[in-house]
Design a protein around this motif. Sequence first.
Motif, PDB file in Angstrom:
ATOM      1  N   PRO A 138       0.840  -1.200   0.000  1.00  0.00           N
ATOM      2  CA  PRO A 138       0.000   0.000   0.000  1.00  0.00           C
ATOM      3  C   PRO A 138       0.879   1.255   0.000  1.00  0.00           C
ATOM      4  O   PRO A 138       2.074   1.190   0.314  1.00  0.00           O
ATOM      5  N   PRO A 139       0.310   2.408  -0.333  1.00  0.00           N
ATOM      6  CA  PRO A 139       1.108   3.646  -0.454  1.00  0.00           C
ATOM      7  C   PRO A 139       1.951   3.996   0.778  1.00  0.00           C
ATOM      8  O   PRO A 139       3.120   4.355   0.634  1.00  0.00           O
ATOM      9  N   GLY A 140       1.384   3.901   1.975  1.00  0.00           N
ATOM     10  CA  GLY A 140       2.147   4.271   3.174  1.00  0.00           C
ATOM     11  C   GLY A 140       3.394   3.422   3.358  1.00  0.00           C
ATOM     12  O   GLY A 140       4.513   3.952   3.435  1.00  0.00           O
ATOM     13  N   PRO A 141       3.252   2.108   3.434  1.00  0.00           N
ATOM     14  CA  PRO A 141       4.443   1.263   3.545  1.00  0.00           C
ATOM     15  C   PRO A 141       5.381   1.406   2.340  1.00  0.00           C
ATOM     16  O   PRO A 141       6.606   1.365   2.491  1.00  0.00           O
ATOM     17  N   ARG A 142       4.836   1.601   1.136  1.00  0.00           N
ATOM     18  CA  ARG A 142       5.670   1.762  -0.062  1.00  0.00           C
ATOM     19  C   ARG A 142       6.573   2.981   0.092  1.00  0.00           C
ATOM     20  O   ARG A 142       7.746   2.956  -0.259  1.00  0.00           O
TER      21      ARG A 142
END
Length: 154
Positions: A138-142
Amino acid sequence: MRITARVDYAVRAAIVLALAEAEGAGPVKGERIGAAQHIPVKYLENILSELRQAGIVRSQRGSEGGYWLARPAAEISVADVIRAVEGPLANVRGVRPESIEYPPGTGSLQEVWIATRAALRSVLDETTLADLAAGRLPPGPRRLVGSPEAWEPR
């Protein structure tokens, strides 16, 4: 956070089941998961039993049996798997950080432990088995992984 072999094996086994779901395959034998992921089968069977008790996987005995996810992979977070085999994501001496009463002189230590738990949740609750099976984050972990500093040991 120390990631135990038990957690690593549980998440890897769950990803195998998520991949099987994505392929429309039926139940997956524990022996197949163990062989594919180099996990001792007896140890894996205990982990899968815990995941079954937590409602993450289902199982069926017999020649046509095996394991499969109890819910869609997109509805199961990495945090769900970790909680099933290890308990809460972050605790202090076995106690949830919001329940600890520190004596004077510890400053903001309780808030540090709560912030640590929140940071773990922001990655582990947001990332699903479907994400991992698809090879994406997902965007946050990415964003976190995209930082060169994330890859530097300290």
